[in-house]
Scaffold this active site. Sequence first.
Site, PDB file in Angstrom:
ATOM      1  N   PHE A  24       7.153  -4.004   3.467  1.00 48.44           N
ATOM      2  CA  PHE A  24       6.418  -2.957   2.738  1.00 48.44           C
ATOM      3  C   PHE A  24       5.601  -2.124   3.718  1.00 48.44           C
ATOM      4  O   PHE A  24       4.749  -2.655   4.445  1.00 48.44           O
ATOM      5  CB  PHE A  24       5.497  -3.600   1.694  1.00 48.44           C
ATOM      6  CG  PHE A  24       4.710  -2.583   0.914  1.00 48.44           C
ATOM      7  CD1 PHE A  24       5.337  -1.772  -0.021  1.00 48.44           C
ATOM      8  CD2 PHE A  24       3.348  -2.427   1.119  1.00 48.44           C
ATOM      9  CE1 PHE A  24       4.622  -0.822  -0.741  1.00 48.44           C
ATOM     10  CE2 PHE A  24       2.614  -1.485   0.411  1.00 48.44           C
ATOM     11  CZ  PHE A  24       3.259  -0.680  -0.527  1.00 48.44           C
ATOM     12  N   GLY A  25       5.848  -0.823   3.726  1.00 47.70           N
ATOM     13  CA  GLY A  25       5.091   0.100   4.579  1.00 47.70           C
ATOM     14  C   GLY A  25       4.093   0.881   3.745  1.00 47.70           C
ATOM     15  O   GLY A  25       4.474   1.490   2.732  1.00 47.70           O
ATOM     16  N   GLU A  99       3.041  -3.249  15.975  1.00 50.27           N
ATOM     17  CA  GLU A  99       1.838  -3.482  15.168  1.00 50.27           C
ATOM     18  C   GLU A  99       1.047  -4.684  15.704  1.00 50.27           C
ATOM     19  O   GLU A  99       0.503  -5.458  14.936  1.00 50.27           O
ATOM     20  CB  GLU A  99       2.230  -3.703  13.698  1.00 50.27           C
ATOM     21  CG  GLU A  99       3.157  -2.644  13.119  1.00 50.27           C
ATOM     22  CD  GLU A  99       2.590  -1.216  13.158  1.00 50.27           C
ATOM     23  OE1 GLU A  99       1.411  -1.048  13.536  1.00 50.27           O
ATOM     24  OE2 GLU A  99       3.333  -0.280  12.845  1.00 50.27           O
TER      25      GLU A  99
HETATM   26  C1  BEZ Z   1       2.308   0.134   7.458  1.00 53.15           C
HETATM   27  O1  BEZ Z   1       2.585   1.298   7.537  1.00 53.15           O
HETATM   28  O2  BEZ Z   1       2.682  -0.562   6.532  1.00 53.15           O
HETATM   29  C2  BEZ Z   1       1.506  -0.531   8.498  1.00 53.15           C
HETATM   30  C3  BEZ Z   1       0.209  -0.183   8.612  1.00 53.15           C
HETATM   31  C4  BEZ Z   1      -0.534  -0.800   9.575  1.00 53.15           C
HETATM   32  C5  BEZ Z   1       0.047  -1.732  10.409  1.00 53.15           C
HETATM   33  C6  BEZ Z   1       1.352  -2.069  10.253  1.00 53.15           C
HETATM   34  C7  BEZ Z   1       2.096  -1.476   9.280  1.00 53.15           C
END
Ligand code: BEZ
Length: 191
Positions: A24-25, A99
Amino acid sequence: MSHNTISLNKQRQPLDHLDSVWLFGYGSLIYKTDFDYLAAKPACIYGWERRFWQGSHDHRGTPDAPGRVLTLIEAPGKRCAGIAYQVTPATFEHLDHREKNGYLRLFTPLHWLNETGETQGVVYLAGPDNEAYLGPDTEAAIAAHIARSHGPSGPNSEYVLQLAQALRKMNEQDEHVFAIEHELLRLLKQT
Ligand code: BEZ
């Protein structure tokens, strides 16, 4: 907890036994897909909200002057919409590196936005116990912080502006993101 979470994520949540995983983004993953995926669908998670409370030492800031990027906070009764990607477990080699600045993976139910049904998926979360965490501030102060920050991935403002555009394209409201975008645009006009 060290803010480099690559090995921690691998140990805590091995995924190699699975054929594919839904990711999930809710932030940069909505508009920046630098990985292959098998499918992508709009989805949401319940009980969470986006907040620009995480420091970025490696993308939108530096260790001496961290930028502000998103994490999720628990918010009973609220929902956070984004995009879910079906990926192979090998994709997490790349994503865990991208990340790595304090984010841990968590399995949570994902609900499809345009069809009924749900599935389990992975989300990246940066909690208050990671060294890069910055925590709450007023939206005006967060916008001012973002306006002056930049890092190897570019200006911090770009992160907010691209995300806000992507959410609008999905017809999604996010008061926190849109308030910061509004203030940011005002500040950027002054410079
Ligand atoms: C995301 O877009 O889901 C996301 C945000 C922060 C860190 C990793 C992924």
